[in-house]
Scaffold this motif. Structure first.
Motif, mmCIF file in Angstrom:
data_model
loop_
_atom_site.group_PDB
_atom_site.id
_atom_site.type_symbol
_atom_site.label_atom_id
_atom_site.label_comp_id
_atom_site.label_asym_id
_atom_site.label_seq_id
_atom_site.Cartn_x
_atom_site.Cartn_y
_atom_site.Cartn_z
ATOM 1 N N GLN A 163 0.819 -1.215 0.000
ATOM 2 C CA GLN A 163 0.000 0.000 0.000
ATOM 3 C C GLN A 163 0.854 1.268 0.000
ATOM 4 N N ASP A 164 2.123 1.105 0.333
ATOM 5 C CA ASP A 164 3.030 2.257 0.297
ATOM 6 C C ASP A 164 3.544 2.545 -1.110
ATOM 7 N N ILE A 165 3.249 1.643 -2.051
ATOM 8 C CA ILE A 165 3.710 1.827 -3.436
ATOM 9 C C ILE A 165 2.572 2.422 -4.255
ATOM 10 N N VAL A 166 2.594 3.731 -4.378
ATOM 11 C CA VAL A 166 1.540 4.451 -5.098
ATOM 12 C C VAL A 166 2.076 5.024 -6.409
ATOM 13 N N THR A 167 3.326 5.464 -6.393
ATOM 14 C CA THR A 167 3.944 6.040 -7.588
ATOM 15 C C THR A 167 5.162 5.207 -7.987
ATOM 16 N N TRP A 168 5.676 5.485 -9.180
ATOM 17 C CA TRP A 168 6.875 4.780 -9.627
ATOM 18 C C TRP A 168 8.078 5.134 -8.749
ATOM 19 N N ASN A 169 8.117 6.330 -8.205
ATOM 20 C CA ASN A 169 9.201 6.677 -7.272
ATOM 21 C C ASN A 169 9.134 5.800 -6.023
ATOM 22 N N ILE A 207 1.054 6.627 -19.509
ATOM 23 C CA ILE A 207 1.294 8.071 -19.530
ATOM 24 C C ILE A 207 0.578 8.737 -20.702
ATOM 25 N N ASN A 208 -0.036 7.898 -21.559
ATOM 26 C CA ASN A 208 -0.902 8.356 -22.647
ATOM 27 C C ASN A 208 -0.159 9.170 -23.708
ATOM 28 N N ILE A 209 0.888 8.559 -24.245
ATOM 29 C CA ILE A 209 1.566 9.175 -25.382
ATOM 30 C C ILE A 209 0.699 8.972 -26.618
ATOM 31 N N GLY A 210 0.367 10.051 -27.279
ATOM 32 C CA GLY A 210 -0.495 9.971 -28.452
ATOM 33 C C GLY A 210 -0.177 11.063 -29.442
ATOM 34 N N GLN A 211 -1.164 11.904 -29.726
ATOM 35 C CA GLN A 211 -0.992 12.942 -30.739
ATOM 36 C C GLN A 211 -0.860 14.333 -30.116
ATOM 37 N N PHE A 276 2.730 7.609 -12.440
ATOM 38 C CA PHE A 276 3.903 8.454 -12.656
ATOM 39 C C PHE A 276 3.935 9.627 -11.683
ATOM 40 N N GLU A 277 2.765 10.001 -11.177
ATOM 41 C CA GLU A 277 2.696 11.065 -10.179
ATOM 42 C C GLU A 277 1.503 10.787 -9.274
ATOM 43 N N PRO A 278 1.471 11.351 -8.069
ATOM 44 C CA PRO A 278 0.336 11.116 -7.165
ATOM 45 C C PRO A 278 -0.990 11.459 -7.845
ATOM 46 N N GLY A 279 -1.929 10.543 -7.754
ATOM 47 C CA GLY A 279 -3.232 10.757 -8.378
ATOM 48 C C GLY A 279 -3.265 10.450 -9.857
ATOM 49 N N GLY A 280 -2.145 9.974 -10.407
ATOM 50 C CA GLY A 280 -2.066 9.685 -11.838
ATOM 51 C C GLY A 280 -2.701 8.357 -12.211
ATOM 52 N N ASN A 281 -2.692 8.073 -13.492
ATOM 53 C CA ASN A 281 -3.325 6.872 -14.032
ATOM 54 C C ASN A 281 -2.615 5.600 -13.563
ATOM 55 N N ARG A 282 -3.398 4.632 -13.080
ATOM 56 C CA ARG A 282 -2.845 3.350 -12.640
ATOM 57 C C ARG A 282 -3.465 2.178 -13.399
ATOM 58 N N PHE A 283 -4.271 2.483 -14.413
ATOM 59 C CA PHE A 283 -4.948 1.440 -15.181
ATOM 60 C C PHE A 283 -4.425 1.403 -16.608
ATOM 61 N N ASN A 357 -12.646 -4.426 -13.690
ATOM 62 C CA ASN A 357 -12.667 -3.009 -13.304
ATOM 63 C C ASN A 357 -11.672 -2.201 -14.128
ATOM 64 N N ILE A 358 -10.487 -2.772 -14.352
ATOM 65 C CA ILE A 358 -9.479 -2.075 -15.159
ATOM 66 C C ILE A 358 -9.990 -1.889 -16.581
ATOM 67 N N THR A 359 -10.513 -2.966 -17.152
ATOM 68 C CA THR A 359 -11.008 -2.911 -18.532
ATOM 69 C C THR A 359 -12.155 -1.919 -18.669
ATOM 70 N N SER A 360 -13.033 -1.889 -17.680
ATOM 71 C CA SER A 360 -14.192 -0.993 -17.727
ATOM 72 C C SER A 360 -13.809 0.462 -17.514
ATOM 73 N N SER A 361 -12.664 0.694 -16.867
ATOM 74 C CA SER A 361 -12.266 2.065 -16.527
ATOM 75 C C SER A 361 -11.340 2.691 -17.556
ATOM 76 N N ILE A 362 -10.898 1.896 -18.521
ATOM 77 C CA ILE A 362 -9.963 2.414 -19.518
ATOM 78 C C ILE A 362 -10.655 3.462 -20.379
ATOM 79 N N ASN A 363 -9.963 4.547 -20.625
ATOM 80 C CA ASN A 363 -10.506 5.618 -21.458
ATOM 81 C C ASN A 363 -9.546 5.879 -22.611
ATOM 82 N N LYS A 364 -9.294 4.836 -23.395
ATOM 83 C CA LYS A 364 -8.391 4.995 -24.540
ATOM 84 C C LYS A 364 -9.028 5.883 -25.596
ATOM 85 N N LYS A 365 -8.187 6.596 -26.312
ATOM 86 C CA LYS A 365 -8.686 7.379 -27.439
ATOM 87 C C LYS A 365 -9.135 6.423 -28.545
#
Length: 395
Positions: A163-169, A207-211, A276-283, A357-365
């Motif tokens: 539970q202490d592992i929230v970010t990549w840092n 991290i959502n690299i796109g256009q 990648f940062e607190p509150g960032g995408n984990r799915f 839950n992960i699949t349902s929460s994905i918001n891919k472009k």
């Protein structure tokens, strides 16, 4: 006389209706022999389904050729370069369809009709992985939700609370702690040779690299680069299989089948990806496998019917999920109570519900093809970097 004639006509109508309802006319055209090339657990699943399908349709013969993934893609690429694919059906991911279509579009059949009457049982972002130019050239079988499997024995031994592992840092810091306390015996992350692309893709999707604008994209690539370099510099990543001394593995439902079949001696659990940062995408949900039809025969209808046969039965799909780790793209499966089953090997947690839950929460472009092309601009550079950093672990 009129009454008798009416009775005869009604009888004929009922007979025709009955034949139609029983699928007689439909089955009449299901004639032919087809070969589908696949690999791994997908081959096992398809062989089971093909046997039943052919029993129901005795004038259809479907052979499943099983091969390893690397040889499979090389063979298909060579076939397409020569303008002749030796198979009638394939199982491919979206980026594989894209790359192969760039070599020769004519060999692929348009499968858009399979989506007719679709009741939104497949998410739009998942469909977009099959859409190219004027139609759909794949039909979704599964999805690839990603989690972090962790070795509870190692975490407990060295006092690591997941539970202490929230970010990549956080992840990197705990990895350093494990490495130090184990005196270099335990690695934080194991990335098998055949999963390097998946790991890089996971980070890029997360991290959502796109256009986006070029400067924004550069910043995202910088963050991924920094993460990979730290994993290597601190000797936290390896490609050597030593499960007892591996703290975490980032993978999909596929790995849980390995836990059951090969790694049950280790005490496992799982958590969501660090952000990648607190509150960032984990799915993250990587590209799934799709059915693909090749323009080898004039009549591909039986093959298309087989694709639907493999993807429309919720009970069968859920069985394949438990048996082969093939997590269904058909979202109707997520409503079934069996999805809430608790897995003993993971502390009786609801693994499959987590994947849903992960699949349902994905918001891919939706513009998958354009985003994938943009990702590939940096993909090779990041893969090369990952290989270099992994090699540091052995020096």
């Amino acid at each position: 006389m009129i009454k008798k004639f009416s009775i005869v006509m009604i009888t004929i109508f009922v007979l025709f209706a009955a034949l139609g309802c029983n699928g007689y006319d439909k089955n009449k055209r299901l004639i032919g022999e087809y070969t589908i090339c696949s690999y791994g657990n997908y081959s096992k699943f398809l062989k089971e389904r093909a046997q039943i399908f052919c029993e129901n349709n005795p004038r259809v013969k479907i052979e499943i050729k099983d091969t390893d993934k690397e040889s499979y893609l090389k063979e298909i690429t060579n076939n397409i370069n020569n303008g002749q694919v030796n198979y009638d059906g394939l199982t491919l991911k979206g980026y594989e369809i894209l790359n192969l279509r760039e070599k020769n579009k004519e060999v692929f059949s348009n499968l858009s009709e399979l989506y007719n009457g679709d009741d939104n049982s497949i998410y739009g972002w998942r469909k977009s992985e099959c859409k190219f130019d004027d139609g759909y050239y794949g039909y979704p079988l599964d999805t690839n939700p990603i989690i972090v499997y962790y070795n509870k024995d190692i975490f407990n031994k060295y006092g690591i609370d997941p539970q202490d592992i929230v970010t990549w840092n956080d992840y990197l810091n705990k990895g350093k702690e494990i490495l130090e306390k184990s005196k270099g015996e335990s690695n934080m992350l194991y990335v098998p040779e055949d999963k390097k692309r998946d790991f890089i893709s996971t980070l890029m999707y997360q991290i959502n690299i796109g256009q986006e604008a070029n400067e924004e994209k550069k910043e995202k690539v910088r963050k991924i680069t920094e993460l990979i370099k730290t994993l290597g510099d601190e000797k936290l990543v390896t490609n050597k299989e030593d499960i007892n001394n591996t703290a975490t593995i980032i993978s999909s439902p596929e790995f849980y089948i390995k836990i059951k079949d090969q790694y049950s001696g280790v005490n496992w659990d799982y958590m969501t990806l660090p952000a990648f940062e607190p509150g960032g995408n984990r799915f993250v949900n990587l590209e799934g496998v799709n059915f693909v039809s090749i323009n080898n025969k004039k009549n591909n209808e039986p093959l298309k019917e087989f694709f639907k046969f493999c993807t429309n039965n919720k009970v069968v799909l859920l069985e394949s999920m438990f048996k082969y780790g093939i997590f269904p793209a058909n979202t109707q499966c997520y409503k079934h109570s069996i999805i809430e089953n608790r897995e003993e090997l993971l502390g009786y947690r609801k693994l499959w519900q987590s994947f849903a839950n992960i699949t349902s929460s994905i918001n891919k472009k939706q513009n998958f093809q354009e985003n994938l092309t943009n990702k590939d601009e940096n993909y090779k550079t990041l893969i090369t970097l990952l290989e270099e950093e992994i090699n540091k672990e052995s020096t």
